[in-house]
Design a protein around this motif. Structure first.
Motif, PDB file in Angstrom:
ATOM      1  N   LEU A 122      -6.917  20.656  -7.119  1.00  0.00           N
ATOM      2  CA  LEU A 122      -8.582  20.794  -7.006  1.00  0.00           C
ATOM      3  C   LEU A 122      -9.190  21.091  -7.977  1.00  0.00           C
ATOM      4  N   SER A 155     -15.817  25.257 -11.303  1.00  0.00           N
ATOM      5  CA  SER A 155     -14.638  24.720 -10.299  1.00  0.00           C
ATOM      6  C   SER A 155     -14.765  25.493  -9.260  1.00  0.00           C
ATOM      7  N   LEU A 163     -11.052  12.250  -3.950  1.00  0.00           N
ATOM      8  CA  LEU A 163      -9.329  13.132  -3.335  1.00  0.00           C
ATOM      9  C   LEU A 163      -8.295  12.823  -3.737  1.00  0.00           C
ATOM     10  N   PHE A 197      -7.525  12.922  -7.613  1.00  0.00           N
ATOM     11  CA  PHE A 197      -7.156  14.324  -8.192  1.00  0.00           C
ATOM     12  C   PHE A 197      -5.870  14.490  -7.809  1.00  0.00           C
ATOM     13  N   TYR A 198      -5.755  14.313  -6.077  1.00  0.00           N
ATOM     14  CA  TYR A 198      -4.035  14.641  -5.791  1.00  0.00           C
ATOM     15  C   TYR A 198      -2.941  13.492  -6.868  1.00  0.00           C
ATOM     16  N   GLN A 251      -3.297  12.713  -9.574  1.00  0.00           N
ATOM     17  CA  GLN A 251      -3.328  13.415 -11.331  1.00  0.00           C
ATOM     18  C   GLN A 251      -1.823  15.064 -11.335  1.00  0.00           C
ATOM     19  N   ALA A 252      -2.746  15.578 -10.064  1.00  0.00           N
ATOM     20  CA  ALA A 252      -2.565  17.165 -10.635  1.00  0.00           C
ATOM     21  C   ALA A 252      -0.626  16.772  -9.179  1.00  0.00           C
TER      22      ALA A 252
END
Length: 324
Positions: A184, A198, A220, A223-224, A226-227
């Motif tokens: 994140l 960041s 959120l 982001f989760y 993609q990561a």
């Protein structure tokens, strides 16, 4: 080399399988008790508690898909691991923001199980002690197995549980470290300026999450997604070759993996709808002079909070139901 790998004793088969969130609550006291080794404690715990789950999950998947090859199995594992990470890690916002440590740890454990399942597909024992150091390497905590093993040697295997309350600065630093592990915010390989920017961005998003959970939760989740997909692709590549060779190459080259494209128009429209619906409903309540409590502005605020929480709950419920 594989037959030299040794696995810790498996839990009794009679022991019920607990949810990721419950396991996260069991891990948090260990983290509070040894905050300087948060990634190491998480890796120890993940292999100890989730190694046998990963092996069983891969066996079930192979039984359901007898004709599937490694690529198909890996794709299914990464897809489910991403969904579970989102469902376990995005249930924060509004009054639930105090649960962010539990939510972040649950997301990290879900991702760890995904990595262990990918190891099992490649024929490596997910319960082996070797997986502990590899988890740290794949999460970019350390660049080599030697560095990871040195850090693991300094960390207690099962530290005494820490107090329920830790200093606020320590707690916030741990939350920031968890956010870095989850992708994140910028990790340790970025410049100080990038890390600072960041952290400021994450702090701003955190404050938004307190007041506007219907925005925090979808962002959120993005982001989760993609990561976690990046981590899954990297882990699949790592275990596709001999981990001994992969660990030796880890310090000499950067891993390449497919990066997800920007969210499509459907995702953008869904996010806009989630953001505008509570505001539009509150505005309509003010314009029509509906009275719930106090004047129209007080009523609008109550409607805004109620609709935003309901929207976030419906969004989370849909995410959770997809993993059942």
């Amino acid at each position: 080399m594989r037959n030299r790998e040794h696995a810790p004793r498996e839990p009794s088969s009679a022991r019920p399988v607990r949810s990721v969130t419950v396991e996260a609550q069991a891990l948090l006291p260990l983290i509070w008790g040894d905050p300087g080794h948060m990634p190491e404690q998480l890796a120890f715990f993940a292999v100890r508690r989730f190694g046998h789950r990963a092996a069983a999950a891969v066996e079930r998947r192979r039984e359901r898909e007898p004709g599937a090859g490694p690529d198909e199995l890996n794709a299914g594992i990464i897809s489910r691991g991403t969904r579970v990470t989102i469902a376990e890690g995005a249930v924060v916002g509004g009054p639930f923001i105090v649960l962010i440590p539990v939510s972040f740890v649950a997301a990290l454990l879900a991702r760890a199980q995904m990595v262990l399942e990918l190891a099992a597909v490649a024929g490596h024992d997910p319960k082996s002690e070797h997986r502990v150091a590899e988890l740290l390497i794949l999460q970019d905590v350390y660049a080599s197995v030697d560095e990871a093993n040195d850090a693991l040697a300094r960390a207690e295997r099962q530290p005494p549980g820490g107090p329920g309350r830790v200093p606020r600065r320590t707690r916030w630093r741990l939350i920031v470290k968890m956010a870095a592990l989850l992708g994140l915010i910028a990790g340790g390989k970025r410049s100080r300026a990038q890390q600072a920017l960041s952290i400021v961005s994450f702090s701003g998003l955190f404050l938004i999450g307190v007041a506007l959970p219907w925005i925090w939760m979808p962002v959120l989740a993005m982001f989760y997604r993609q990561a976690t997909s990046r981590l899954g692709a990297k882990a699949a590549m790592f275990y596709a070759q001999d981990p001994a060779v992969a660990r030796a190459d880890r310090g000499r080259r950067r891993w390449t993996h497919r990066v997800l494209k920007a969210p499509g128009i459907t995702s953008v429209l869904r996010f806009v709808a989630l953001a505008l619906l509570p505001v539009a409903t509150a505005g309509a309540a003010i314009l029509t002079e509906v009275r719930v409590a106090g004047g129209p502005w007080g009523t609008g605020l109550i409607v805004l909070c109620a609709v935003s929480l309901a929207t976030a709950a419906i969004w989370y419920g849909r995410r959770w139901s997809r993993n059942r």
